[in-house]
Design a protein around this motif. Structure first.
Motif, PDB file in Angstrom:
ATOM      1  N   ARG A   1       9.049  -4.080 -11.838  1.00 53.59           N
ATOM      2  CA  ARG A   1       8.055  -3.115 -11.359  1.00 53.59           C
ATOM      3  C   ARG A   1       7.219  -3.706 -10.231  1.00 53.59           C
ATOM      4  NH1 ARG A   1       5.838  -0.922 -17.224  1.00 53.59           N
ATOM      5  NH2 ARG A   1       7.457   0.671 -17.576  1.00 53.59           N
ATOM      6  N   ASP A   2       6.844  -4.968 -10.388  1.00 54.89           N
ATOM      7  CA  ASP A   2       6.026  -5.620  -9.360  1.00 54.89           C
ATOM      8  C   ASP A   2       6.782  -5.714  -8.031  1.00 54.89           C
ATOM      9  OD1 ASP A   2       3.955  -5.906 -11.135  1.00 54.89           O
ATOM     10  OD2 ASP A   2       4.372  -8.020 -11.593  1.00 54.89           O
ATOM     11  N   ILE A   3       8.084  -5.966  -8.102  1.00 59.20           N
ATOM     12  CA  ILE A   3       8.892  -6.046  -6.881  1.00 59.20           C
ATOM     13  C   ILE A   3       8.883  -4.701  -6.158  1.00 59.20           C
ATOM     14  CG2 ILE A   3      11.247  -6.302  -6.004  1.00 59.20           C
ATOM     15  CD1 ILE A   3      11.678  -8.384  -8.247  1.00 59.20           C
ATOM     16  N   ALA A   4       9.058  -3.617  -6.917  1.00 58.59           N
ATOM     17  CA  ALA A   4       9.043  -2.285  -6.309  1.00 58.59           C
ATOM     18  C   ALA A   4       7.670  -1.965  -5.724  1.00 58.59           C
ATOM     19  CB  ALA A   4       9.440  -1.234  -7.340  1.00 58.59           C
ATOM     20  N   THR A   5       6.612  -2.339  -6.438  1.00 59.19           N
ATOM     21  CA  THR A   5       5.251  -2.103  -5.937  1.00 59.19           C
ATOM     22  C   THR A   5       5.016  -2.859  -4.637  1.00 59.19           C
ATOM     23  OG1 THR A   5       4.396  -1.735  -8.173  1.00 59.19           O
ATOM     24  CG2 THR A   5       2.799  -2.334  -6.465  1.00 59.19           C
ATOM     25  N   GLN A   6       5.502  -4.096  -4.581  1.00 57.94           N
ATOM     26  CA  GLN A   6       5.372  -4.885  -3.352  1.00 57.94           C
ATOM     27  C   GLN A   6       6.064  -4.191  -2.185  1.00 57.94           C
ATOM     28  OE1 GLN A   6       6.921  -8.790  -4.226  1.00 57.94           O
ATOM     29  NE2 GLN A   6       5.471  -9.120  -5.906  1.00 57.94           N
ATOM     30  N   TYR A   7       7.230  -3.604  -2.454  1.00 63.22           N
ATOM     31  CA  TYR A   7       7.946  -2.942  -1.364  1.00 63.22           C
ATOM     32  C   TYR A   7       7.188  -1.699  -0.894  1.00 63.22           C
ATOM     33  CZ  TYR A   7      11.680  -1.493   1.679  1.00 63.22           C
ATOM     34  OH  TYR A   7      12.393  -1.157   2.807  1.00 63.22           O
ATOM     35  N   HIS A   8       6.691  -0.907  -1.836  1.00 62.44           N
ATOM     36  CA  HIS A   8       5.914   0.276  -1.452  1.00 62.44           C
ATOM     37  C   HIS A   8       4.704  -0.130  -0.610  1.00 62.44           C
ATOM     38  CE1 HIS A   8       8.149   3.275  -3.671  1.00 62.44           C
ATOM     39  NE2 HIS A   8       8.041   2.594  -4.801  1.00 62.44           N
ATOM     40  N   ASN A   9       4.040  -1.210  -0.998  1.00 62.80           N
ATOM     41  CA  ASN A   9       2.880  -1.681  -0.231  1.00 62.80           C
ATOM     42  C   ASN A   9       3.296  -2.170   1.152  1.00 62.80           C
ATOM     43  OD1 ASN A   9       1.131  -1.107  -2.335  1.00 62.80           O
ATOM     44  ND2 ASN A   9       1.232  -3.177  -3.192  1.00 62.80           N
ATOM     45  N   TRP A  10       4.432  -2.874   1.213  1.00 63.04           N
ATOM     46  CA  TRP A  10       4.931  -3.343   2.510  1.00 63.04           C
ATOM     47  C   TRP A  10       5.235  -2.160   3.425  1.00 63.04           C
ATOM     48  CZ3 TRP A  10       9.613  -2.301   4.886  1.00 63.04           C
ATOM     49  CH2 TRP A  10       9.889  -3.032   6.046  1.00 63.04           C
ATOM     50  N   ALA A  11       5.910  -1.139   2.889  1.00 62.03           N
ATOM     51  CA  ALA A  11       6.252   0.035   3.699  1.00 62.03           C
ATOM     52  C   ALA A  11       4.992   0.727   4.214  1.00 62.03           C
ATOM     53  CB  ALA A  11       7.099   1.006   2.881  1.00 62.03           C
ATOM     54  N   LYS A  12       3.986   0.823   3.363  1.00 62.05           N
ATOM     55  CA  LYS A  12       2.727   1.451   3.787  1.00 62.05           C
ATOM     56  C   LYS A  12       2.059   0.640   4.889  1.00 62.05           C
ATOM     57  CE  LYS A  12      -1.737   3.024   1.990  1.00 62.05           C
ATOM     58  NZ  LYS A  12      -2.596   3.146   0.773  1.00 62.05           N
ATOM     59  N   ASN A  13       2.020  -0.678   4.722  1.00 55.79           N
ATOM     60  CA  ASN A  13       1.394  -1.537   5.737  1.00 55.79           C
ATOM     61  C   ASN A  13       2.160  -1.504   7.052  1.00 55.79           C
ATOM     62  OD1 ASN A  13      -0.608  -2.318   3.960  1.00 55.79           O
ATOM     63  ND2 ASN A  13       0.497  -4.121   3.228  1.00 55.79           N
ATOM     64  N   ARG A  14       3.500  -1.534   6.967  1.00 52.40           N
ATOM     65  CA  ARG A  14       4.311  -1.483   8.188  1.00 52.40           C
ATOM     66  C   ARG A  14       4.110  -0.159   8.918  1.00 52.40           C
ATOM     67  NH1 ARG A  14       5.061  -6.043  10.204  1.00 52.40           N
ATOM     68  NH2 ARG A  14       3.165  -6.262   8.985  1.00 52.40           N
ATOM     69  N   SER A  15       4.051   0.923   8.157  1.00 51.23           N
ATOM     70  CA  SER A  15       3.893   2.235   8.794  1.00 51.23           C
ATOM     71  C   SER A  15       2.582   2.298   9.570  1.00 51.23           C
ATOM     72  CB  SER A  15       3.952   3.348   7.747  1.00 51.23           C
ATOM     73  OG  SER A  15       2.769   3.394   6.966  1.00 51.23           O
ATOM     74  N   GLN A  16       1.537   1.683   9.017  1.00 47.31           N
ATOM     75  CA  GLN A  16       0.250   1.656   9.710  1.00 47.31           C
ATOM     76  C   GLN A  16       0.321   0.785  10.960  1.00 47.31           C
ATOM     77  OE1 GLN A  16      -2.346   0.315   6.581  1.00 47.31           O
ATOM     78  NE2 GLN A  16      -2.502   2.344   5.628  1.00 47.31           N
ATOM     79  N   LYS A  17       1.002  -0.350  10.857  1.00 48.90           N
ATOM     80  CA  LYS A  17       1.128  -1.240  12.015  1.00 48.90           C
ATOM     81  C   LYS A  17       1.945  -0.584  13.116  1.00 48.90           C
ATOM     82  CE  LYS A  17       2.625  -5.877  13.393  1.00 48.90           C
ATOM     83  NZ  LYS A  17       3.173  -7.182  12.933  1.00 48.90           N
ATOM     84  N   TRP A  18       3.015   0.127  12.738  1.00 47.84           N
ATOM     85  CA  TRP A  18       3.872   0.782  13.726  1.00 47.84           C
ATOM     86  C   TRP A  18       3.267   2.089  14.242  1.00 47.84           C
ATOM     87  CZ3 TRP A  18       8.380   0.272   9.757  1.00 47.84           C
ATOM     88  CH2 TRP A  18       8.865  -1.048   9.766  1.00 47.84           C
ATOM     89  N   GLY A  19       2.242   2.595  13.551  1.00 46.64           N
ATOM     90  CA  GLY A  19       1.690   3.892  13.918  1.00 46.64           C
ATOM     91  C   GLY A  19       2.636   5.031  13.599  1.00 46.64           C
ATOM     92  N   VAL A  20       3.395   4.870  12.512  1.00 43.02           N
ATOM     93  CA  VAL A  20       4.388   5.868  12.105  1.00 43.02           C
ATOM     94  C   VAL A  20       4.077   6.280  10.671  1.00 43.02           C
ATOM     95  CG1 VAL A  20       6.833   6.341  11.733  1.00 43.02           C
ATOM     96  CG2 VAL A  20       6.127   4.828  13.602  1.00 43.02           C
ATOM     97  N   ALA A  21       3.676   7.514  10.479  1.00 41.70           N
ATOM     98  CA  ALA A  21       3.303   7.982   9.142  1.00 41.70           C
ATOM     99  C   ALA A  21       4.532   8.096   8.244  1.00 41.70           C
ATOM    100  CB  ALA A  21       2.605   9.334   9.240  1.00 41.70           C
ATOM    101  N   ILE A  22       4.343   7.800   6.953  1.00 42.19           N
ATOM    102  CA  ILE A  22       5.388   8.036   5.959  1.00 42.19           C
ATOM    103  C   ILE A  22       5.304   9.502   5.547  1.00 42.19           C
ATOM    104  CG2 ILE A  22       6.249   7.446   3.668  1.00 42.19           C
ATOM    105  CD1 ILE A  22       5.045   4.668   4.036  1.00 42.19           C
ATOM    106  N   GLN A  23       6.387  10.235   5.748  1.00 43.04           N
ATOM    107  CA  GLN A  23       6.383  11.671   5.503  1.00 43.04           C
ATOM    108  C   GLN A  23       7.267  12.025   4.317  1.00 43.04           C
ATOM    109  OE1 GLN A  23       6.171  14.110   9.177  1.00 43.04           O
ATOM    110  NE2 GLN A  23       6.962  12.298  10.209  1.00 43.04           N
TER     111      GLN A  23
END
Length: 255
Positions: A56-78
């Motif tokens: 579960r922690d591994i999956a949570t880390q990935y979700h957090n990474w995707a959210k952080n990357r989307s903010q850095k790239w300026g690309v919203a997760i839709q």
């Protein structure tokens, strides 16, 4: 030459053959065996047993990474849009720069994930097919043009890569100064059809592998460079679907 071509050849301006949609399934092969996954966690992460909470922690880390990357790239997760996704993301590609992530769609889709069965300090791993939220990264690759990579955030990070040789060919012709008009999955005009066909025939497995591995590595940050080098945790690619098209471009509407 087939009968259709013979019948219409006087009205055909040019023809060419190439791959169209190429869909690749990507899996980290050692982790298709549960025991080898246990060995990886013990050898490289000093984790034993591999419990449900660890996964579960591994999956949570990935979700957090995707959210952080989307903010850095300026690309919203839709969320998954109605209708065809290709139509939905088309507008995001219009001003895309090379190697730019232009859109991210999160949607529930089936995937093979690792599950932990047990309790306390007694756990064993099993691969199961589950419907889970996955990330579809739409990318303007510098060599392949429009493509997408779907990654499952749950260990062992199964993925899919979708390429299209028409976009690859468009970039190769631009490099050579060949004039052409592209309409979706076809070239309606081309100033050098012979070179177009030679380019189409020049595609190699390395062209697919180089592109796919670049983005799979980028979109699976869980593994370190050392682990990728020594633990064999690179994704292996398998053809899931391949479309090969024979295009006939007519001078005018045929009867």
């Amino acid at each position: 030459m087939n009968a259709f071509y013979e019948h219409h050849k006087d009205n055909i301006r040019f023809d060419y053959r190439c791959f169209d949609r190429i869909l690749l399934h990507a899996a980290i092969q050692p982790f298709q065996q549960e025991q080898r996954a246990v060995g990886f966690f013990w050898t490289y992460r000093q984790i034993y047993p591999v419990s449900r909470q660890v996964l579960r922690d591994i999956a949570t880390q990935y979700h957090n990474w995707a959210k952080n990357r989307s903010q850095k790239w300026g690309v919203a997760i839709q969320e998954d849009p109605p209708g065809r996704r290709d139509d939905f993301v088309d507008r995001y590609f219009r001003r895309a720069q090379p190697d730019q992530v232009v859109a991210i769609i999160k949607a529930r889709e089936p995937a093979t994930i690792m599950t932990a069965i047990g309790k306390d300090d007694r756990w064993h791993l099993e691969l199961k097919r589950r419907w889970v939220e996955q990330y579809n990264f739409y990318v303007q690759d510098s060599r392949w043009g429009q493509m997408f990579v779907r990654v499952c955030p749950y260990f062992p990070f199964s993925a899919r890569v979708c390429l299209n040789q028409h976009y690859w060919l468009a970039l190769r012709m631009q490099e050579r100064g060949i004039r052409f008009q592209q309409c979706a999955n076809a070239f309606l005009q081309c100033s050098d059809p012979e070179t177009l066909q030679k380019l189409a025939d020049s595609l190699t497995a390395d062209d697919l592998l180089t592109c796919a591995q670049k983005w799979l590595t980028h979109f699976t940050p869980f593994f370190t460079a050392e682990e990728r080098k020594h633990a064999g945790v690179q994704h292996r690619l398998f053809f899931a679907q391949v479309e090969y098209c024979d295009n006939l471009i007519f001078r005018r509407r045929a009867a």
